[in-house]
Enzyme design. Sequence first.
Site, mmCIF file in Angstrom:
data_model
loop_
_atom_site.group_PDB
_atom_site.id
_atom_site.type_symbol
_atom_site.label_atom_id
_atom_site.label_comp_id
_atom_site.label_asym_id
_atom_site.label_seq_id
_atom_site.Cartn_x
_atom_site.Cartn_y
_atom_site.Cartn_z
ATOM 1 N N HIS A 6 0.888 -1.087 -0.116
ATOM 2 C CA HIS A 6 0.018 -0.037 -0.119
ATOM 3 C C HIS A 6 0.913 1.318 0.016
ATOM 4 C CE1 HIS A 6 -2.707 2.784 2.395
ATOM 5 N NE2 HIS A 6 -3.269 2.558 1.311
ATOM 6 N N HIS A 48 -0.906 10.744 -2.452
ATOM 7 C CA HIS A 48 -2.016 10.200 -2.149
ATOM 8 C C HIS A 48 -3.099 11.519 -1.881
ATOM 9 C CE1 HIS A 48 -4.888 9.279 1.220
ATOM 10 N NE2 HIS A 48 -5.005 8.080 0.433
#
Length: 246
Positions: A6, A48
């Site tokens: 991730h 992100h």
Amino acid sequence: MKVIAHRGYSGKYPENTMLSFQKAVEAGCDGIELDVQTTKDGVVVVIHDERVDRTTDGEGFVKDYTFEEIRKLNAAKLFPHVTDFEPIPSLEEYCAWMAQNNIFTNIEIKTGVYYYEDVEKKTVEIVKKYGLEDRIIYSSFNHMSLEKVKRLLPEASCGALIGGNGLGNAGYYCASCGLEYYHPSYKTLNDQVIENCKAHGVKLNVWTVNDMAELEKLYAWDCCGVITNFPQVCKAYVKFKENENR
Ligand code: G3P
Ligand code: MG
């Protein structure tokens, strides 16, 4: 069960940087998950948040920086004990590197807050340029972005990202939309969701799995993939289970 790092090996290294991607590969991950947005001048970058403040030494929105400007920011702000400086990668830089590595990638298109004009087209073009079409799963909380990817590249694999409480009848939803994967939060899973997805031939990649009890449960559910900040630990567990089952 595939282990998907991730934002790279983000439990130990600065998220969404080439360092965290390299370390994830060294840790033995099967795939990498990363997030993409575009800069003011339309370059697809790997980051992100919509703002640069949390992960870098800059402030403001990704969409207000040119690539030249954003490239100067330090994306290693949260990991000063690991490294002095890591830049925000472009997707192109990542794909050039991925072409040399035997992994797949889950590209999460971050169009859930702002819509970045043509981000899907630009992303697919970069993927094609490096011949990575067969090794990419596209996902997004904005399912219109997945629809656009499918229009550009009908053979692309796509996963519906769902937050909150998950989606009722998720298997039916994904299969009806022509999506191969369902990408739910672990917290929203139960036997019914797993059965529903299996009944419709929809595979599950589950996030963000940093807990051994969750990992055990997902393995028992025969999930396709786990998206984790700690790929080394998850990979060791999966290998252990595979040996046990031999
Ligand atoms: O793609 C799985 C996961 O990354 C979705 O949430 O906020 O970490 O991008 P987020
Ligand atoms: Mg993500």
